[in-house]
Design a protein around this motif. Structure first.
Motif, PDB file in Angstrom:
ATOM      1  N   ARG A  52       0.825  -1.216   0.000  1.00  0.00           N
ATOM      2  CA  ARG A  52       0.000   0.000   0.000  1.00  0.00           C
ATOM      3  C   ARG A  52       0.855   1.260   0.000  1.00  0.00           C
ATOM      4  NH1 ARG A  52      -2.413   1.871   3.911  1.00  0.00           N
ATOM      5  NH2 ARG A  52      -1.736   0.476   5.573  1.00  0.00           N
TER       6      ARG A  52
ATOM      7  N   GLN B 265     -11.058  -5.532  -9.296  1.00  0.00           N
ATOM      8  CA  GLN B 265     -11.044  -4.085  -9.129  1.00  0.00           C
ATOM      9  C   GLN B 265      -9.973  -3.538 -10.056  1.00  0.00           C
ATOM     10  OE1 GLN B 265     -12.473  -3.985  -4.440  1.00  0.00           O
ATOM     11  NE2 GLN B 265     -10.731  -2.719  -5.056  1.00  0.00           N
TER      12      GLN B 265
ATOM     13  N   HIS C 181      -7.871   0.103 -11.903  1.00  0.00           N
ATOM     14  CA  HIS C 181      -7.418   1.488 -11.685  1.00  0.00           C
ATOM     15  C   HIS C 181      -6.918   2.039 -13.007  1.00  0.00           C
ATOM     16  CE1 HIS C 181      -2.929   0.708 -11.555  1.00  0.00           C
ATOM     17  NE2 HIS C 181      -3.403  -0.513 -11.471  1.00  0.00           N
TER      18      HIS C 181
ATOM     19  N   GLY D 206      -4.902  -1.020  -2.791  1.00  0.00           N
ATOM     20  CA  GLY D 206      -5.607   0.182  -2.369  1.00  0.00           C
ATOM     21  C   GLY D 206      -5.688   0.314  -0.863  1.00  0.00           C
ATOM     22  N   GLU D 207      -6.297   1.395  -0.421  1.00  0.00           N
ATOM     23  CA  GLU D 207      -6.474   1.620   1.008  1.00  0.00           C
ATOM     24  C   GLU D 207      -7.354   0.555   1.651  1.00  0.00           C
ATOM     25  OE1 GLU D 207      -4.912   3.873   2.967  1.00  0.00           O
ATOM     26  OE2 GLU D 207      -3.746   4.136   1.139  1.00  0.00           O
TER      27      GLU D 207
END
Length: 320
Positions: free
Chosen positions: A95, A260, A262, A270-271
């Motif tokens: 991350r 997912q 991006h 991701g977070e």
């Protein structure tokens, strides 16, 4: 929002006094006082250097203070103490850019996370997160079958990362033999408890296994449909899974999955501690492993704090 697994592994220092201090540090962190959390843990770790849970929390607090190097050092210490990574330290390192995302897969963390999530999984996913991957996948399969002039029916179906069986419930009527695998024993228990309308088991076979290992145990050309509904968000490097899928698929078989995504390149964490795969990266990995894309479309399979999470729905087959 960061997902945390239950801290059953190395969650105690072995000293009740130090465990209480950890509790105070955790409370301070949750209340937004990361500095107080760090100060308490400095004292705690000085007396219990082996305290893995404290090192993980220490990293989160240092990150909150903007001290990424200190956070990375704490999470590396987690991995030294717990190489099996039940706290997801690899995901945290990825991350903050301290580890390549492709190397950050942590199956033990995922298994522990979902063991603790199993009892409320279905309701939380469908009601709170508005999860709709099974419906989207089924609709895409119906369209692909219609366009190809084939029956919407698959003789042998493997549901990879099946969880409690939401995808299995969606596809059961279109499947002959339906098998599922998942890392979480408790998720498999929930899937095993589900039945068809006649009272027989929903799945014909269930296994506690990672999806790549499960595929590796299957014969060549033994599956007509491979399903991976929101499971690749817990895997960084997908090349081994894609390579096994290409081997296991029948000549006319399909691999269909959601991820997912991006707008950048490659793979990121991701977070939310989930992997996001760029479209270009997916195209390259699929081609490298002998798979060709039949369909690729942007979708959102869930929400996070009321916002749609960007993703992709991909169907592929063995390359000619």
């Amino acid at each position: 929002m960061i997902e945390k697994a239950p801290t059953a592994h190395s969650a105690s220092s072995g000293d009740p006094t130090l465990d209480r201090r950890y509790g105070w540090a955790e409370a301070a962190f949750k209340e937004g006082d990361a500095q107080a959390c760090v100060e308490i843990l400095d004292q705690t770790l000085a007396q219990a250097y082996h305290f893995t849970a404290a090192w993980h929390l220490y990293g989160l607090a240092q990150e909150a203070l903007g001290h990424k190097e200190e956070a990375a050092t704490a999470w590396r210490q987690c991995l030294t103490l717990d190489p099996n990574d039940h706290f997801g330290a690899r995901l945290d390192l990825a991350r903050i850019g301290a580890m390549a995302a492709e190397d950050a897969t942590s199956e033990n963390f995922s298994g522990t996370l979902f063991d603790g999530y199993a009892d409320r999984f279905d309701s939380h996913l469908t009601q709170a997160l508005h999860y709709n991957a099974p419906e989207l996948i089924k609709a895409t399969l119906a369209r692909l079958c219609e366009n190809a002039g084939r029956a919407f029916r698959f003789a042998t179906v493997f549901d990879l990362g099946c969880g409690t069986g939401l995808m299995g419930e969606a596809i059961r009527n279109e499947a002959g033999f339906l098998a599922g695998c998942d890392l979480s024993p408790r998720m498999i228990e929930r899937a095993r408890a589900k039945t068809k309308g006649d009272g027989s088991p929903l799945y014909d076979k269930l296994a506690v296994a990672g999806l790549t290992a499960f595929l590796a145990s299957r014969p060549d050309a033994s599956a007509d449909l491979l399903l991976a509904a929101d499971v690749f968000v817990y895997l960084g490097e997908l090349r081994p899974a894609f390579a096994q899928a290409a081997r296991v698929l029948s000549l006319d078989g399909l691999l269909i999955f959601t991820v997912q995504s991006h707008e950048g390149e490659g793979v990121v964490v991701g977070e939310d501690r989930r992997f996001a795969h760029a479209e270009g990266w997916l195209r390259q990995r699929l081609a490298e492993t002998g798979l060709e894309i039949v369909s690729l479309e942007p979708v959102s399979t869930r929400q996070d704090r009321g916002a749609a999470v960007p993703g992709l729905l991909v169907a592929a087959r063995r390359a000619a």
